[in-house]
Design an enzyme around this catalytic site. Structure first.
Site, PDB file in Angstrom:
ATOM      1  N   LYS A  70     -14.833 -14.474  22.154  1.00 18.67           N
ATOM      2  CA  LYS A  70     -15.498 -14.829  20.900  1.00 18.67           C
ATOM      3  C   LYS A  70     -15.581 -16.345  20.700  1.00 18.67           C
ATOM      4  O   LYS A  70     -16.631 -16.873  20.311  1.00 18.67           O
ATOM      5  CB  LYS A  70     -14.727 -14.172  19.748  1.00 18.67           C
ATOM      6  CG  LYS A  70     -15.273 -14.436  18.356  1.00 18.67           C
ATOM      7  CD  LYS A  70     -14.681 -13.455  17.363  1.00 18.67           C
ATOM      8  CE  LYS A  70     -13.164 -13.469  17.329  1.00 18.67           C
ATOM      9  NZ  LYS A  70     -12.620 -14.695  16.686  1.00 18.67           N
ATOM     10  N   ARG A  96     -11.388 -10.528   7.178  1.00 23.16           N
ATOM     11  CA  ARG A  96     -10.516  -9.629   7.932  1.00 23.16           C
ATOM     12  C   ARG A  96     -10.200  -8.345   7.161  1.00 23.16           C
ATOM     13  O   ARG A  96      -9.581  -7.441   7.720  1.00 23.16           O
ATOM     14  CB  ARG A  96      -9.212 -10.341   8.298  1.00 23.16           C
ATOM     15  CG  ARG A  96      -9.419 -11.464   9.308  1.00 23.16           C
ATOM     16  CD  ARG A  96      -8.115 -12.036   9.785  1.00 23.16           C
ATOM     17  NE  ARG A  96      -8.318 -13.042  10.830  1.00 23.16           N
ATOM     18  CZ  ARG A  96      -7.346 -13.714  11.416  1.00 23.16           C
ATOM     19  NH1 ARG A  96      -6.088 -13.478  11.063  1.00 23.16           N
ATOM     20  NH2 ARG A  96      -7.610 -14.605  12.352  1.00 23.16           N
ATOM     21  N   ARG A 143      -3.276 -14.784  32.184  1.00 27.90           N
ATOM     22  CA  ARG A 143      -3.355 -16.219  31.938  1.00 27.90           C
ATOM     23  C   ARG A 143      -2.011 -16.907  32.216  1.00 27.90           C
ATOM     24  O   ARG A 143      -0.956 -16.398  31.860  1.00 27.90           O
ATOM     25  CB  ARG A 143      -3.790 -16.485  30.496  1.00 27.90           C
ATOM     26  CG  ARG A 143      -5.172 -15.955  30.199  1.00 27.90           C
ATOM     27  CD  ARG A 143      -5.791 -16.519  28.942  1.00 27.90           C
ATOM     28  NE  ARG A 143      -5.062 -16.201  27.727  1.00 27.90           N
ATOM     29  CZ  ARG A 143      -5.595 -16.275  26.503  1.00 27.90           C
ATOM     30  NH1 ARG A 143      -6.856 -16.649  26.360  1.00 27.90           N
ATOM     31  NH2 ARG A 143      -4.873 -15.979  25.446  1.00 27.90           N
ATOM     32  N   ARG A 194       2.474 -17.484  28.266  1.00 25.75           N
ATOM     33  CA  ARG A 194       2.773 -17.562  26.835  1.00 25.75           C
ATOM     34  C   ARG A 194       3.246 -16.203  26.323  1.00 25.75           C
ATOM     35  O   ARG A 194       2.800 -15.163  26.817  1.00 25.75           O
ATOM     36  CB  ARG A 194       1.521 -17.968  26.035  1.00 25.75           C
ATOM     37  CG  ARG A 194       0.970 -19.330  26.337  1.00 25.75           C
ATOM     38  CD  ARG A 194      -0.128 -19.688  25.354  1.00 25.75           C
ATOM     39  NE  ARG A 194      -1.024 -18.565  25.096  1.00 25.75           N
ATOM     40  CZ  ARG A 194      -1.860 -18.488  24.071  1.00 25.75           C
ATOM     41  NH1 ARG A 194      -1.923 -19.460  23.187  1.00 25.75           N
ATOM     42  NH2 ARG A 194      -2.658 -17.453  23.919  1.00 25.75           N
ATOM     43  N   ARG A 240      -1.199  -7.138  19.135  1.00 26.72           N
ATOM     44  CA  ARG A 240      -2.302  -7.924  18.586  1.00 26.72           C
ATOM     45  C   ARG A 240      -3.583  -7.090  18.500  1.00 26.72           C
ATOM     46  O   ARG A 240      -4.327  -7.175  17.507  1.00 26.72           O
ATOM     47  CB  ARG A 240      -2.548  -9.165  19.451  1.00 26.72           C
ATOM     48  CG  ARG A 240      -1.430 -10.186  19.426  1.00 26.72           C
ATOM     49  CD  ARG A 240      -1.618 -11.245  20.503  1.00 26.72           C
ATOM     50  NE  ARG A 240      -2.820 -12.040  20.278  1.00 26.72           N
ATOM     51  CZ  ARG A 240      -3.368 -12.811  21.207  1.00 26.72           C
ATOM     52  NH1 ARG A 240      -2.865 -12.860  22.426  1.00 26.72           N
ATOM     53  NH2 ARG A 240      -4.449 -13.523  20.918  1.00 26.72           N
TER      54      ARG A 240
END
Length: 215
Positions: free
Chosen positions: A13, A88, A127, A160, A171
């Site tokens: 996004k 949201r 990542r 991370r 999430r």
């Protein structure tokens, strides 16, 4: 061109918002960014927001919508905007609609970038970041030459906490729970368009452009 951009973590996004902002010359308004900017600049609303943030509490809707309203009346929003990270909840969507109608800047389209959960987990969990220079890698798409070692400086790569699979799933659950009602909300208003986010950056951008050019 007045746009809200939806998309789960890992859907690309932010990348698409940047591309759209540059192509159409309209600002990408990330609520997180403008919130931090108001706090940093010690604006009246920023100071109010900081009181809640310092206590680890959510910034109330009335403060956040006030910050967004102030941003939308700035000159660079004259020809449109891309809202990212807001709304949201349905209550926030109602408040936003009220503000936009008063500003005579109603939403034209809500773009919902869709990517299967399995691919999102692959994108995010792969990542890695260099602990020394901050260079970014991906175990599948852009791996380092030597496992766990930065090509640039030889520093150690790390993952991370937000990119660990169990956190990613949390999430995504949060995003889905928050966003599902909004998908139906904007679908009823006939301004929601689903975008296939599984392609490369250029393909997704071209699909979005096709939608926007036909508004």
């Amino acid at each position: 061109m007045n746009i809200v951009l939806f998309g789960p973590p890992g859907a690309g996004k932010g990348t698409q918002a940047k591309e759209l902002s540059e192509f159409y010359n309209i600002p990408h308004i990330s609520t997180g960014d403008i919130l931090r900017e108001n706090v940093k600049n010690e604006t009246e609303l920023g100071s109010k927001a900081k009181e809640y943030m310092d206590k680890g509490e959510l910034v109330p809707d009335e403060v956040l919508i006030g910050i967004i309203k102030n941003r939308l009346v700035e000159p660079d929003c004259e020809n449109g905007y891309i809202l990212d990270g807001y709304p949201r909840t349905v209550n926030q969507a109602d408040a936003l609609e009220d503000i936009l109608n008063k500003l005579e800047k109603p939403l034209e389209v809500v773009l919902n970038i869709e990517v299967p959960e399995g691919e999102l987990i692959t994108r995010l969990s792969g990542r890695r970041i260099c602990s020394n220079c901050g260079a970014n890698y991906h175990l599948k798409f852009s791996p380092p030459e030597n496992d766990g070692i930065c090509d640039v400086c030889g520093g150690k790569l790390y993952q991370r906490d937000d990119d660990k699979e169990e956190v990613i799933k949390q999430r995504l659950d949060t995003y889905n729970n928050q966003t599902a009602p909004l998908i139906d909300y904007y679908k009823r208003k006939d301004i929601l368009v689903n975008i296939d986010g599984t392609g490369n950056v250029e393909d997704v951008f071209e699909e979005i452009r096709g939608v926007l050019d036909n508004l």
